[in-house]
Design a protein around this motif. Structure first.
Motif, PDB file in Angstrom:
ATOM      1  N   UNK A  49      -5.577   9.723   1.259  1.00 45.81           N
ATOM      2  CA  UNK A  49      -5.010   8.490   1.794  1.00 45.81           C
ATOM      3  C   UNK A  49      -6.079   7.429   2.054  1.00 45.81           C
ATOM      4  N   UNK A  50      -5.616   6.190   2.070  1.00 49.40           N
ATOM      5  CA  UNK A  50      -6.431   5.038   2.474  1.00 49.40           C
ATOM      6  C   UNK A  50      -6.344   4.921   3.994  1.00 49.40           C
ATOM      7  N   UNK A  51      -7.313   4.283   4.605  1.00 50.83           N
ATOM      8  CA  UNK A  51      -7.386   4.196   6.062  1.00 50.83           C
ATOM      9  C   UNK A  51      -6.163   3.515   6.701  1.00 50.83           C
ATOM     10  N   UNK A  52      -5.451   2.687   5.937  1.00 53.61           N
ATOM     11  CA  UNK A  52      -4.275   1.993   6.481  1.00 53.61           C
ATOM     12  C   UNK A  52      -2.988   2.789   6.327  1.00 53.61           C
ATOM     13  N   UNK A  53      -3.086   4.042   5.869  1.00 55.04           N
ATOM     14  CA  UNK A  53      -1.888   4.837   5.574  1.00 55.04           C
ATOM     15  C   UNK A  53      -1.314   5.503   6.832  1.00 55.04           C
ATOM     16  N   UNK A  54      -0.899   4.666   7.784  1.00 56.28           N
ATOM     17  CA  UNK A  54      -0.264   5.159   9.004  1.00 56.28           C
ATOM     18  C   UNK A  54       1.131   5.675   8.688  1.00 56.28           C
ATOM     19  N   UNK A  55       1.662   6.499   9.574  1.00 61.07           N
ATOM     20  CA  UNK A  55       2.981   7.094   9.350  1.00 61.07           C
ATOM     21  C   UNK A  55       3.881   6.881  10.570  1.00 61.07           C
ATOM     22  N   UNK A  56       5.184   6.844  10.297  1.00 66.05           N
ATOM     23  CA  UNK A  56       6.173   6.672  11.367  1.00 66.05           C
ATOM     24  C   UNK A  56       7.510   7.224  10.903  1.00 66.05           C
ATOM     25  N   UNK A  57       8.198   7.921  11.799  1.00 67.70           N
ATOM     26  CA  UNK A  57       9.568   8.359  11.548  1.00 67.70           C
ATOM     27  C   UNK A  57      10.480   7.553  12.468  1.00 67.70           C
ATOM     28  N   UNK A  58      11.119   6.538  11.925  1.00 68.24           N
ATOM     29  CA  UNK A  58      11.890   5.588  12.730  1.00 68.24           C
ATOM     30  C   UNK A  58      13.370   5.936  12.847  1.00 68.24           C
ATOM     31  N   UNK A  59      13.799   7.033  12.209  1.00 67.50           N
ATOM     32  CA  UNK A  59      15.234   7.304  12.044  1.00 67.50           C
ATOM     33  C   UNK A  59      16.010   7.419  13.342  1.00 67.50           C
TER      34      UNK A  59
END
Length: 254
Positions: A127-137
């Motif tokens: 991944x690139x450093x900006x590859x943040x993750x979120x589960x918004x469901x």
């Protein structure tokens, strides 16, 4: 080969036994059902392609994947439509799981919802450093039901719970590495491209049958996903019809 329409495209470039499988959509690389179907079909095709030893899954632009298409979610009017739409993600994850080729994810940007599921269903991901993750469901009245088995398999139930119950909070790429979603994170696109290509080239030179047999070992114990993911799709399909979810989707769209 490519499959294009006004809602985005799926494109594959094969070189030196490596298939570079790229998806794109103008709305943050989100997935309407037709694009999910095309991705599933392409994964099945590559699985039986003797000229391919390894797959690199990637997307265009600064966002890796924004998950499900909000416009299509809003258009769902009955349980059958809802189950069919969420089954699209089930189809893709199962296609990645049963694909005979090792799949390397190149995660160049943020991943939300179904995008986290795609990253988790890769056999290996950089991944690139900006590859943040979120589960918004959960914030829109549904939940990451279909992708949960793939995400929990990678990061465990504890981290999955952490993500699910903080639907408005981004977790950065370092968190994703620490919890096993990504193998490593890089400070530049160039470095991400280089290390991904280097790994793909190494794997492409290994015995294809050995890789295929190891892939089966990696995914042992997931055979029940052939039914589980579609049962989960039915749950999401039901919840998306609620007034709560319809209102929340409208607010999110704004």
């Amino acid at each position: 080969m490519s499959a294009e329409n006004t809602h985005g495209f799926i494109q594959t470039h094969i070189e030196n036994s490596i298939a570079f499988l790229t998806f794109s959509h103008p709305a943050g690389n989100s997935f309407p059902s037709d694009l999910l179907e095309k991705l599933t079909q392409e994964l099945h095709s590559l699985s039986t392609n003797n000229h391919v030893n390894v797959i690199v899954l990637q997307s265009e632009g600064k966002t890796f994947c924004a998950g499900a298409s909000f416009d299509e979610l809003l258009s769902i009017t009955n349980l059958e439509e809802g189950k069919k739409f969420f089954s699209g993600f089930a189809n893709v994850i199962n296609a990645m799981r049963t694909c005979s080729k090792i799949i390397i994810g190149k995660i160049q940007g943020k991943a939300v919802g179904g995008g986290v599921g795609l990253a988790a269903a890769c056999d290996f991901a950089y991944a690139y450093q900006d590859a943040s993750v979120k589960l918004s469901e959960i914030a829109i009245g549904i939940g990451p039901f279909v992708i949960e088995p793939a995400v929990s398999r990678k990061i465990g139930k504890t981290a999955m719970t952490f993500l699910t119950l903080q639907p408005n909070a981004w977790q950065n790429a370092d968190w994703a590495v620490a919890n096993g979603l990504y193998a490593d994170v890089f400070d530049s696109y160039g470095e991400l491209n280089d290390v991904t290509l280097a790994l793909a080239q190494k794997l492409a030179g290994y015995h294809p049958e050995a890789l295929a047999e190891m892939k089966k070992v990696f995914w042992e114990g997931t055979e029940h996903w052939d039914t589980l993911l579609y049962e989960r799709a039915a749950i999401s399909g039901k919840l998306v019809l609620s007034d709560f979810t319809k209102k929340a989707l409208q607010e999110f769209k704004k």
